[in-house]
Design a protein around this motif. Structure first.
Motif, mmCIF file in Angstrom:
data_model
loop_
_atom_site.group_PDB
_atom_site.id
_atom_site.type_symbol
_atom_site.label_atom_id
_atom_site.label_comp_id
_atom_site.label_asym_id
_atom_site.label_seq_id
_atom_site.Cartn_x
_atom_site.Cartn_y
_atom_site.Cartn_z
ATOM 1 N N SER A 171 0.821 -1.208 0.000
ATOM 2 C CA SER A 171 0.000 0.000 0.000
ATOM 3 C C SER A 171 0.860 1.265 0.000
ATOM 4 O O SER A 171 0.604 2.204 -0.756
ATOM 5 C CB SER A 171 -0.935 -0.014 1.212
ATOM 6 O OG SER A 171 -1.697 1.163 1.257
ATOM 7 N N ARG A 172 1.887 1.289 0.828
ATOM 8 C CA ARG A 172 2.779 2.457 0.876
ATOM 9 C C ARG A 172 3.524 2.614 -0.443
ATOM 10 O O ARG A 172 3.736 3.728 -0.911
ATOM 11 C CB ARG A 172 3.747 2.358 2.042
ATOM 12 C CG ARG A 172 3.073 2.624 3.385
ATOM 13 C CD ARG A 172 4.050 2.700 4.531
ATOM 14 N NE ARG A 172 5.109 3.666 4.363
ATOM 15 C CZ ARG A 172 5.051 4.936 4.759
ATOM 16 N NH1 ARG A 172 3.962 5.389 5.340
ATOM 17 N NH2 ARG A 172 6.083 5.736 4.579
ATOM 18 N N SER A 173 3.936 1.506 -1.024
ATOM 19 C CA SER A 173 4.623 1.548 -2.316
ATOM 20 C C SER A 173 3.706 2.125 -3.392
ATOM 21 O O SER A 173 4.133 2.947 -4.212
ATOM 22 C CB SER A 173 5.087 0.154 -2.737
ATOM 23 O OG SER A 173 6.060 -0.330 -1.857
ATOM 24 N N MET A 174 2.463 1.701 -3.389
ATOM 25 C CA MET A 174 1.509 2.198 -4.381
ATOM 26 C C MET A 174 1.279 3.699 -4.221
ATOM 27 O O MET A 174 1.238 4.441 -5.206
ATOM 28 C CB MET A 174 0.180 1.441 -4.272
ATOM 29 C CG MET A 174 0.276 -0.021 -4.618
ATOM 30 S SD MET A 174 0.932 -0.352 -6.271
ATOM 31 C CE MET A 174 -0.465 0.117 -7.274
ATOM 32 N N ALA A 175 1.123 4.146 -2.973
ATOM 33 C CA ALA A 175 0.894 5.574 -2.720
ATOM 34 C C ALA A 175 2.100 6.402 -3.145
ATOM 35 O O ALA A 175 1.946 7.515 -3.655
ATOM 36 C CB ALA A 175 0.574 5.805 -1.250
ATOM 37 N N ALA A 176 3.305 5.867 -2.958
ATOM 38 C CA ALA A 176 4.513 6.593 -3.338
ATOM 39 C C ALA A 176 4.740 6.564 -4.846
ATOM 40 O O ALA A 176 5.111 7.571 -5.440
ATOM 41 C CB ALA A 176 5.723 5.999 -2.614
ATOM 42 N N ARG A 177 4.495 5.424 -5.473
ATOM 43 C CA ARG A 177 4.752 5.285 -6.906
ATOM 44 C C ARG A 177 3.648 5.900 -7.776
ATOM 45 O O ARG A 177 3.927 6.426 -8.839
ATOM 46 C CB ARG A 177 4.880 3.802 -7.281
ATOM 47 C CG ARG A 177 6.172 3.172 -6.876
ATOM 48 C CD ARG A 177 6.138 1.684 -7.244
ATOM 49 N NE ARG A 177 7.428 1.084 -7.081
ATOM 50 C CZ ARG A 177 8.322 0.921 -8.061
ATOM 51 N NH1 ARG A 177 8.035 1.309 -9.272
ATOM 52 N NH2 ARG A 177 9.481 0.363 -7.813
#
Length: 128
Positions: free
Chosen positions: A85-91
Motif C-alpha cells: 500500500s505504501r509503495s503504491m501511494a509513493a509510486r
C-alpha cells in the motif's frame, strides 16, 4: 546553429522503457538502464512524441505490474499489504494517495456565514 550538448536520445529507447515498465520498474530504474538521468526521460517525452507515448505506456505497464502483485497478494499465504500500500501511494500518488481535507459549509450546503460584532466598552459621554 543550435547550442548545448547533443541529445543522447535514440528511438530504440521507446521499446526499452516499455519492456522495463512491463517488469514494474520505476522511472529511475528506466533511466539507469539507459544510462541517463530521470530528467532526461522527461525532457525526451516533452520533445519526442513517440517517446512521450512510449514513456506514458511504460508507466501504465509499471502500475499494472504493481496492481497485479497486489491482487495476487490477496490470495497469497504471506503478503505484506502495508508495504504494498505504501509503495503504491509513493509510486502512483494520483491513483493511490490518501487525500484528507476539511470542507466547511453553511446551512443547506451554502457558504459559511461570518458575523462580525463590535463591542465598545467605556464611559458614555456626559457621565463620569
Amino acid at each position: 546553429m543550435a547550442g548545448g550538448r547533443p541529445t543522447d536520445y535514440r528511438a530504440e529507447y521507446c521499446g526499452v522503457v516499455i519492456e522495463l515498465g512491463k517488469q514494474g520498474k520505476s522511472v529511475v530504474q528506466m533511466a539507469c538502464a539507459i544510462g541517463v538521468s530521470r530528467q532526461s526521460l522527461y525532457e525526451w517525452a516533452s520533445v519526442h512524441e513517440e517517446f512521450s507515448d512510449a514513456f506514458t505506456l511504460a508507466r501504465q505497464w509499471a502500475q499494472d505490474w504493481w496492481e497485479t502483485q497486489g491482487q495476487c497478494g490477496l490470495t497469497a499465504e504471506r503478503f505484506n499489504a502495508a508495504v504494498w500500500s505504501r509503495s503504491m501511494a509513493a509510486r502512483f500518488p494520483e491513483d493511490y494517495q490518501e487525500r484528507k481535507g476539511i470542507e466547511l459549509t453553511g446551512s443547506n450546503g451554502g457558504p459559511v456565514g461570518i458575523v462580525t460584532a463590535v463591542t465598545v466598552n467605556g464611559v458614555e459621554p456626559g457621565k463620569a
